[in-house]
Write a protein that holds these residues in place. Structure first.
Motif, mmCIF file in Angstrom:
data_model
loop_
_atom_site.group_PDB
_atom_site.id
_atom_site.type_symbol
_atom_site.label_atom_id
_atom_site.label_comp_id
_atom_site.label_asym_id
_atom_site.label_seq_id
_atom_site.Cartn_x
_atom_site.Cartn_y
_atom_site.Cartn_z
ATOM 1 N N GLU A 177 -15.074 -8.170 9.694
ATOM 2 C CA GLU A 177 -15.992 -7.400 9.246
ATOM 3 C C GLU A 177 -16.376 -6.200 9.791
ATOM 4 N N GLY A 181 -13.419 -3.556 8.660
ATOM 5 C CA GLY A 181 -14.244 -3.243 7.363
ATOM 6 C C GLY A 181 -14.041 -4.148 6.247
ATOM 7 N N LYS A 183 -15.453 -6.560 3.425
ATOM 8 C CA LYS A 183 -16.591 -6.678 2.818
ATOM 9 C C LYS A 183 -17.317 -8.093 3.015
ATOM 10 N N LYS A 184 -16.566 -8.821 3.019
ATOM 11 C CA LYS A 184 -16.802 -10.280 3.366
ATOM 12 C C LYS A 184 -15.789 -11.132 3.855
ATOM 13 N N ASP A 210 -12.340 -10.243 2.137
ATOM 14 C CA ASP A 210 -12.167 -9.098 0.966
ATOM 15 C C ASP A 210 -12.289 -7.923 1.480
ATOM 16 N N PHE A 211 -11.069 -7.167 1.097
ATOM 17 C CA PHE A 211 -10.947 -5.738 1.385
ATOM 18 C C PHE A 211 -11.030 -4.655 0.214
ATOM 19 N N GLY A 212 -11.313 -5.271 -0.879
ATOM 20 C CA GLY A 212 -11.362 -4.656 -2.142
ATOM 21 C C GLY A 212 -9.745 -4.159 -2.502
#
Ligand SMILES: O=C(CO)[C@H](O)[C@H](O)COP(=O)(O)O
Length: 257
Positions: A177, A181, A183-184, A210-212
């Motif tokens: 995180e 980077g 998000k979660k 979760d990196f999108g």
């Protein structure tokens, strides 16, 4: 003698998604397995690869192929895949004895246009990566939902599965995180089947990060691997040769680089 059933004549399964998985798997085996030259076969994990093992088991029962397939040694990617190999009458081997695999089949959670993958929805990605990267030919079998419309992370929203040493899970989640980077980053739980985290076949934990949408999976894979405590990531980079996507209408799309 039990001749191999042709893909076109198969009776329908309970639902179209299962039909899609089976058609993709059967075609992937029929079009890529060379019974005369392939000897060491990698068998992955998940619900689609079930049909890969089933198809190879059908070859075993066909007199035309028995003499070749009975000599196959199948290398599993975890407990489920060991059982698939045995249940289909195939010979089980280990990667210690056979570090070079001729061909491996496995499922995927998402596949992009460059055949980069997210895997590990079933928490087996370490052994899956060991087997697929030890294989001269790695073939992905999947249903249509796995084909990414764009970047990895577009369809598979659960995050990149990352296997970590249990004592390092807080540190790795923090680094994912704060340094990379995410998000979660959450430790995967066993849900109603188990109180507490899922423990992998290698006695580790899984963090889903979760990196999108992932623009550069190659770089992200390297960055995650460099974190202390990470055993392996669910980003499979420059490894797959082809992907077979089964559609619910019975057609199969084949993607290769
Ligand atoms: O990576 C995996 C397990 O760790 C599976 O191959 C992936 O989750 C695909 O599974 P399915 O075929 O059930 O969709």
């Amino acid at each position: 003698m039990a001749p191999i059933p042709s893909v076109e004549d198969l009776p329908h399964l309970a639902n179209p998604l299962e039909d899609a998985k089976r058609t993709a798997a059967y075609r992937a085996v029929d079009e890529n397995l060379n019974v005369e030259t392939h000897k060491i076969i990698g068998i992955g994990s998940g619900s689609t690869v079930v049909y890969v093992a089933e198809r190879i088991g059908q070859y075993l029962l066909d007199d035309k192929y028995t003499k070749f397939v009975s000599k196959f040694i199948c290398i599993p990617t975890g407990f489920q895949s060991r059982k698939l190999i045995l249940d289909n009458g195939l010979q089980l081997g280990s990667i210690e004895q056979h570090p070079v695999i001729d061909i491996a089949f496995d499922g995927a959670d998402e596949v992009d246009a460059n055949l980069q993958l997210i895997k590990g929805g079933g928490a087996c990605q370490f052994q899956e990566k060991l087997v697929s990267t030890s294989s001269k030919l790695f073939i992905v079998v999947a249903d249509y939902r796995k084909k990414s419309p764009h970047y990895l992370g577009t369809n598979w929203k659960q995050g990149v599965p990352i296997e970590v040493v249990p004592s390092a899970y807080v540190r790795v989640a923090h680094d994912l995180e704060n340094l990379l980077g995410a998000k979660k980053a959450v430790v995967r739980q066993g849900g109603s089947a188990k109180a507490g985290p899922i423990v992998t076949d290698n006695n580790n934990f899984i963090i889903d990060a979760d990196f999108g949408e992932i623009e550069d999976p190659k770089k992200l894979n390297i960055d995650i691997k460099l974190l202390v405590g990470v055993v392996e990531t669910g980003l499979f980079i420059d490894n797959a040769e082809k992907a077979y996507f089964g559609n619910s209408d019975g057609s199969v799309e084949v993607q290769s680089n």
